[in-house]
Design an enzyme around this catalytic site. Structure first.
Site, PDB file in Angstrom:
ATOM      1  N   THR A   1     -12.234  11.459  18.367  1.00 23.41           N
ATOM      2  CA  THR A   1     -12.318  10.539  17.240  1.00 23.41           C
ATOM      3  C   THR A   1     -13.705  10.620  16.614  1.00 23.41           C
ATOM      4  O   THR A   1     -14.709  10.490  17.309  1.00 23.41           O
ATOM      5  CB  THR A   1     -12.036   9.098  17.698  1.00 23.41           C
ATOM      6  OG1 THR A   1     -10.706   9.031  18.209  1.00 23.41           O
ATOM      7  CG2 THR A   1     -12.183   8.123  16.541  1.00 23.41           C
TER       8      THR A   1
ATOM      9  N   GLN B   1      -3.178  15.986  16.365  1.00 23.17           N
ATOM     10  CA  GLN B   1      -2.761  14.997  17.360  1.00 23.17           C
ATOM     11  C   GLN B   1      -2.246  13.750  16.655  1.00 23.17           C
ATOM     12  O   GLN B   1      -2.972  13.138  15.860  1.00 23.17           O
ATOM     13  CB  GLN B   1      -3.909  14.608  18.292  1.00 23.17           C
ATOM     14  CG  GLN B   1      -3.437  13.691  19.426  1.00 23.17           C
ATOM     15  CD  GLN B   1      -4.555  12.987  20.142  1.00 23.17           C
ATOM     16  OE1 GLN B   1      -5.242  12.157  19.574  1.00 23.17           O
ATOM     17  NE2 GLN B   1      -4.741  13.322  21.413  1.00 23.17           N
TER      18      GLN B   1
ATOM     19  N   ASN C   1      -4.536   7.257  26.981  1.00 21.80           N
ATOM     20  CA  ASN C   1      -5.634   6.385  26.544  1.00 21.80           C
ATOM     21  C   ASN C   1      -5.194   5.020  26.044  1.00 21.80           C
ATOM     22  O   ASN C   1      -5.914   4.368  25.283  1.00 21.80           O
ATOM     23  CB  ASN C   1      -6.483   7.081  25.473  1.00 21.80           C
ATOM     24  CG  ASN C   1      -7.171   8.326  25.997  1.00 21.80           C
ATOM     25  OD1 ASN C   1      -7.000   8.711  27.148  1.00 21.80           O
ATOM     26  ND2 ASN C   1      -7.955   8.965  25.154  1.00 21.80           N
TER      27      ASN C   1
ATOM     28  N   TYR D   1      -2.715   4.099  23.994  1.00 15.36           N
ATOM     29  CA  TYR D   1      -2.128   3.956  22.676  1.00 15.36           C
ATOM     30  C   TYR D   1      -0.607   3.804  22.798  1.00 15.36           C
ATOM     31  O   TYR D   1      -0.079   3.680  23.902  1.00 15.36           O
ATOM     32  CB  TYR D   1      -2.578   5.105  21.773  1.00 15.36           C
ATOM     33  CG  TYR D   1      -4.082   5.072  21.595  1.00 15.36           C
ATOM     34  CD1 TYR D   1      -4.693   3.994  20.946  1.00 15.36           C
ATOM     35  CD2 TYR D   1      -4.897   6.063  22.128  1.00 15.36           C
ATOM     36  CE1 TYR D   1      -6.073   3.925  20.819  1.00 15.36           C
ATOM     37  CE2 TYR D   1      -6.278   5.996  22.008  1.00 15.36           C
ATOM     38  CZ  TYR D   1      -6.863   4.922  21.357  1.00 15.36           C
ATOM     39  OH  TYR D   1      -8.226   4.833  21.250  1.00 15.36           O
TER      40      TYR D   1
ATOM     41  N   ARG E   1      -0.158  14.775  25.333  1.00 13.94           N
ATOM     42  CA  ARG E   1      -1.319  14.426  26.150  1.00 13.94           C
ATOM     43  C   ARG E   1      -0.993  13.196  27.000  1.00 13.94           C
ATOM     44  O   ARG E   1      -0.439  12.216  26.492  1.00 13.94           O
ATOM     45  CB  ARG E   1      -2.533  14.146  25.259  1.00 13.94           C
ATOM     46  CG  ARG E   1      -3.867  14.177  26.004  1.00 13.94           C
ATOM     47  CD  ARG E   1      -5.031  13.998  25.058  1.00 13.94           C
ATOM     48  NE  ARG E   1      -6.233  14.629  25.597  1.00 13.94           N
ATOM     49  CZ  ARG E   1      -7.452  14.106  25.535  1.00 13.94           C
ATOM     50  NH1 ARG E   1      -7.637  12.931  24.968  1.00 13.94           N
ATOM     51  NH2 ARG E   1      -8.483  14.744  26.028  1.00 13.94           N
TER      52      ARG E   1
ATOM     53  N   ASN F   1      -7.986   0.618  27.361  1.00  8.98           N
ATOM     54  CA  ASN F   1      -7.151  -0.266  26.549  1.00  8.98           C
ATOM     55  C   ASN F   1      -6.111  -1.032  27.354  1.00  8.98           C
ATOM     56  O   ASN F   1      -4.955  -1.157  26.955  1.00  8.98           O
ATOM     57  CB  ASN F   1      -6.485   0.536  25.427  1.00  8.98           C
ATOM     58  CG  ASN F   1      -7.485   1.074  24.434  1.00  8.98           C
ATOM     59  OD1 ASN F   1      -8.413   0.369  24.047  1.00  8.98           O
ATOM     60  ND2 ASN F   1      -7.335   2.332  24.024  1.00  8.98           N
TER      61      ASN F   1
ATOM     62  N   GLY G   1     -14.539  18.449  25.396  1.00  4.74           N
ATOM     63  CA  GLY G   1     -14.695  17.420  24.395  1.00  4.74           C
ATOM     64  C   GLY G   1     -16.092  17.375  23.823  1.00  4.74           C
ATOM     65  O   GLY G   1     -16.412  18.052  22.853  1.00  4.74           O
ATOM     66  N   ARG G   2     -16.979  16.588  24.427  1.00  3.76           N
ATOM     67  CA  ARG G   2     -18.329  16.427  23.902  1.00  3.76           C
ATOM     68  C   ARG G   2     -19.093  17.742  23.761  1.00  3.76           C
ATOM     69  O   ARG G   2     -19.877  17.883  22.816  1.00  3.76           O
ATOM     70  CB  ARG G   2     -19.102  15.429  24.769  1.00  3.76           C
ATOM     71  CG  ARG G   2     -18.539  14.016  24.665  1.00  3.76           C
ATOM     72  CD  ARG G   2     -19.392  13.007  25.388  1.00  3.76           C
ATOM     73  NE  ARG G   2     -18.814  11.673  25.277  1.00  3.76           N
ATOM     74  CZ  ARG G   2     -19.494  10.550  25.411  1.00  3.76           C
ATOM     75  NH1 ARG G   2     -20.800  10.592  25.662  1.00  3.76           N
ATOM     76  NH2 ARG G   2     -18.898   9.377  25.307  1.00  3.76           N
TER      77      ARG G   2
END
Length: 358
Positions: free
Chosen positions: A23, A96, A176, A178, A225, A233, A315-316
Site C-alpha cells: 500500500t 491485487q 491481513n 480484509y 493471498r 485488523n 516487500g520493503r
C-alpha cells in the site's frame, strides 16, 4: 535459482522474484491511478512478477484514502499506463483485489458507498482519513445474501476490467483481515448461516469469489493471498486454523487456481506460520506456491533450493530499491526504506530512491 527464468502454465517470468503488494496511497483522491504510479511500477519491472498494491473492486471496498480502484472504465484506462510501463521493461504484473470490508471509515468512501462486513462488530483500532485525521473504524453493516452475491459480481466485473487494462492476472486478497479473511476467521465471522459456523462455510466466500473470477478470465490468471496465523485488523489464531486452511488449499487447487501467496509476518512481530504447516499447505495445493515475509537473498535461495516454495516475494526491499534484482545479484547494499513517506502523496520516498548505478 532466484534469478533463473521460470515458466508455469501460461505464465513466463524472467526470474523467481515477486514484488509483494505494498500500500502506497498515491492514487488520486478519487481513487484513480496516475502517471506517478506508472513510473513507480515501471522502475521495479525487473521483478519476475509484480503484484500491485491493494486495489478495490468496489466503491464499498475503498477503506483507505488514496488507494486505487478498478471498478469503472476510467480506472481501467488509467491503469494502462502502469501495465505498459511494466511490460515495456519485460515484466509481468497482477493487480491485487482488496475489498477492505469493515476495515474502513466512511470519510474515505465515495458518496453512496457503505462499510460492510460479515457482521456488525467494529474493527478494533483507528484509521487515517485525509479530512478528519485518525478516526476509529466505522461500524459495518452485516452483509445479506444479496450483498454477498453483489461482491462476487463486483470481483468478476473488476477482473474483466483488469484484462482491458492490460494486467497479466489478478490476486484475490484473502489476508491481513480484509473482507475475504473477515469471512475466513471465526474471531470476526460469527455468522450461523451458510457463510459461517464451520470450516466449510467460512471458506465459502473465498471459494465463490475464486470460482467466479476463474470462470471470467481463466485459471492461469488468478491467485490468492492468505495469512493464517495473522493478527492484523482483529484477526488471530483459532483452534481449527490449520484444518480450515488445508481444506481451503485443497478446494482452491480443485478450482485450478494459479497460485497461493502465503503471508508470514513474523519478521514484523506477528506469530510465525509453523514450518511444517507451510509444507503441508504446499503439498496440498497443486499450483504455484509463493512465500513472503522478511526474505533476503540468501534465505530466498535456500528456500527455493529446499523446494519450500516456487517464487519468493519481497516487500520493503522492493519499495526502497527499484533495482532490487540487480542489487541481490551483486550482493550490493540496499537502500533503507523511509517509513515517514510510506503513505503520503508525492514522489518523495516513492519514485526517488536511487538505483545502483547512481
Amino acid at each position: 535459482m532466484l534469478f533463473e527464468p521460470f515458466t508455469v502454465r501460461s505464465l513466463h517470468l524472467a526470474n523467481r522474484t515477486v514484488m509483494a503488494p505494498l500500500t502506497r496511497s498515491r492514487a488520486t483522491p478519487q481513487h484513480t491511478p496516475n502517471a506517478l504510479m506508472a513510473t513507480y511500477y515501471g522502475q521495479r519491472a525487473t521483478a519476475g512478477l509484480i503484484i500491485t498494491e491493494g486495489t478495490s473492486p468496489s466503491p464499498d471496498g475503498l477503506g483507505y484514502p488514496r488507494i486505487p480502484g478498478l471498478y469503472d472504465a476510467a480506472q481501467a484506462t488509467a491503469w494502462q499506463d502502469t501495465t505498459k510501463a511494466v511490460h515495456d521493461r519485460g515484466g509481468k504484473i497482477f493487480v491485487q483485489f482488496m475489498h477492505c470490508g469493515r476495515v474502513a471509515h466512511v470519510a474515505n468512501l465515495p458518496a453512496g458507498a457503505e462499510v460492510l462486513g460479515p457482521g456488525t462488530a467494529v474493527c478494533p483500532g483507528e484509521m487515517y482519513t485525509d479530512t478528519l485525521g485518525m478516526q476509529p473504524h466505522s461500524p459495518p453493516r452485516a452483509m445479506s445474501d444479496d450483498d454477498i452475491a453483489r461482491v462476487i459480481d463486483e470481483h468478476v466485473a473488476a477482473a474483466k476490467l483488469a484484462m482491458e487494462a492490460g494486467f497479466d492476472g489478478v490476486e484475490l486478497h484473502g489476508a491481513n483481515g480484509y473482507l475475504i479473511e473477515q469471512f475466513l476467521n471465526p474471531r470476526v465471522n460469527l455468522r450461523t448461516d451458510g457463510y459461517g459456523g464451520s470450516n466449510e462455510r467460512r471458506n465459502r466466500l473465498a471459494l465463490e469469489i475464486a470460482r467466479a473470477t476463474i470462470a471470467a478470465i481463466g485459471r492461469d490468471r488468478v491467485g490468492m493471498r492468505l495469512s493464517p496465523y495473522g493478527v492484523f485488523n482483529g484477526t488471530g489464531e483459532f483452534p481449527e486454523v490449520e484444518a480450515q486452511y488445508l481444506l481451503l488449499a485443497h478446494s482452491l487447487s480443485a478450482l485450478g487456481l494459479l497460485y497461493l501467496h502465503l503471508v508470514d509476518h513474523s519478521s514484523m512481530g506477528a506469530p510465525p506460520v509453523p514450518a511444517d504447516f507451510k509444507l503441508a499447505l504446499r503439498a496440498g495445493f497443486d499450483g504455484l506456491f509463493i512465500l513472503s515475509g522478511g526474505f533476503d537473498h540468501a534465505r530466498a535461495e535456500q528456500d527455493l533450493l529446499e523446494k519450500r516454495g516456487d517464487l519468493i516475494a519481497f516487500g520493503r526491499p522492493f519499495l526502497a530499491n527499484p533495482d532490487l534484482v540487480a542489487r541481490m545479484r551483486q550482493d550490493a547494499a540496499l537502500n533503507p526504506p523511509e517509513e515517514a513517506s510510506f503513505y503520503v502523496p508525492g514522489a518523495k520516498g516513492y519514485t526517488d530512491y536511487p538505483a545502483l548505478a547512481a
